[in-house]
Structure formats: C-alpha cells, structure tokens
Design a protein around this motif. Structure first.
Motif: not given
Length: 240
Positions: A57-66, A116-119, A123-126, A218-224
């Motif tokens: 998902x992060x790759x998709x976000x950076x592709x939008x920025x590109x 599968x993806x956790x909540x 949430x972070x990817x979305x 905040x998402x970084x904290x919750x992700x770990x």
C-alpha cells in the motif's frame, strides 16, 4: 538517542513536535525484545507479514505522489522508492522462509488464518493512499514521511541497543540491514522534499500537512504495538 534527519527549521520543528510519539515507540517491548533476541518468533513473523502488506500500500501512495509532482527529480525519487518498497517486501518474505524458526512461525500464522491485514495495517495503508490520492501533494508528502523518518531513526536505536550480537542472535541479519546508509540517504531526500513543501505552503495547508505527519506518526506507534499484540478482527476484545 537523537537521530537528526531534519534539514531546515520546518522539519526540525515538526520532528520536535512528534518526539513524544517517537519516544513511545522507542519504549515498546517489541523493540527491546527484538534487540536482545528474546522476541517470540511468531510475533516477529506477524510483524514481517503485516509490514509486507503495508509496503504494498505504501508503494501505491508513493506512486500517486510521483504522478502529482511537476518536479522530475521528485517524481523519479517517489517512483524509485515505490519500486524499492516492493523489492523489500519480496526480500523480507524470502528471508523469513529461509530461517527454519521464522518459517515455522509463518506456517503457524497461516494455519490460524492470521495472514490478512490487521485493523491497524488496513487503517494506516488506507490513510496513506487516500491522502496521497485525494489531498494536495504537500499533504501526501507529509503523510508518507514518518515511514522513512521513524524507521531510519529506529534503525539507529536498534543497532545501539543490540550492540555486538552473537552469531546465533535470531534477528541479527535483520537488525543489521535495518540500519542502512542507502535508506538514510533516501530519508534525507524525502525530508528535503518535505522541508520545501512546508516552506512554500500557505498557512491552511501547513496546518493540514502537520496534521497528516502527526497522524502517520501515531499509526507508526500503533503499527509496531499492534503487530506485537497479534491484533486481529475479533470483536470479543470490545466485550464488556
């Protein structure tokens, strides 16, 4: 420990603002156990699996920025970073499967339908994809930056904590590759882009950019934390 990737007054102020969140991440048991080698292999496998989902998902976000920026160098940077994120995902899975302990942990996760993806991951990817796709370029940059910056910072923290790791340290290779000069360089490039966007942004957009950066921290904290807690979609956790 202080790792200063800031390149100007705006990014310096931003990093200082989120420092309490960064310190919360530093204090997580997951990182302490990862550094000393005591982390449960299933928890580590769960983290790697969630990170793999996240990086797609992060790759998709950076592709939008590109596609949004009019600067060729910045477009090239985001495109290259998106491609590298996919490569990292593939390498992580290969590493996981090559280690008998971690391979068994991954098998256990699969057997319990836990791949599968956790909540939190969803949430972070979305959040990142939506921000990069539908908000301004500056907001999108601010949203993706914590993954660069916090991860680069934590790489230094992990190396310092782990010290001279023995050959049989289960996470030795992973911890060592986490502190990467190449990733540090990419982080500085990304922070430089953010500094420029913060400098030129009008006040209302500046407020939104700061909010996006803080939300991603905040998402970084919750992700770990959620990966270590083996977070699932089980609604029983909300039962009174």
């Amino acid at each position: 420990m202080t790792t200063n990737f800031a390149v100007g007054p705006n990014t310096t102020e931003l990093w200082e603002h989120v420092r309490p969140l960064v310190e919360e991440i530093e204090a997580l048991p997951f990182l302490t156990q990862l550094a000393d080698g005591s982390l449960d292999p299933v928890a580590f496998a769960n983290y790697i699996n969630q990170d793999s989902i996240y990086l797609s998902g992060y790759a998709k976000a950076m592709s939008f920025l590109a596609g949004k920026t009019t600067d060729r160098d910045e477009s090239r940077f985001w495109s290259t970073s998106a491609a590298e994120a996919i490569t990292v995902e593939e390498d992580m899975h290969a590493q996981l499967l090559s280690d008998a302990r971690l391979g068994q942990a991954l098998t256990d996760l699969e057997a319990n339908d836990r791949l599968g993806a956790s909540p939190t991951t969803l949430g972070y990817v979305s959040f990142l994809v939506a921000t990069s796709a539908t908000r301004s370029y500056g907001e999108g940059v601010a949203g993706v930056l914590p993954c660069f910056w916090v991860y680069a910072h934590m790489g230094k923290v992990l190396i310092e904590r782990a010290g001279a790791m023995s050959e049989d340290h289960p996470y030795r290779t992973w911890v060592q590759t986490y502190d990467s000069p190449e990733f540090d360089e990419s982080t500085r490039k990304a922070v430089t882009i953010l500094e420029r966007e913060l400098e030129r942004a009008p006040e209302d957009e500046l407020t939104r950019m700061r909010a996006a950066f803080e939300r991603a921290c905040v998402y970084e904290l919750h992700f770990w934390a959620s990966a270590h807690a083996m977070q699932t979609w089980d609604a029983a956790v909300f039962a009174v």
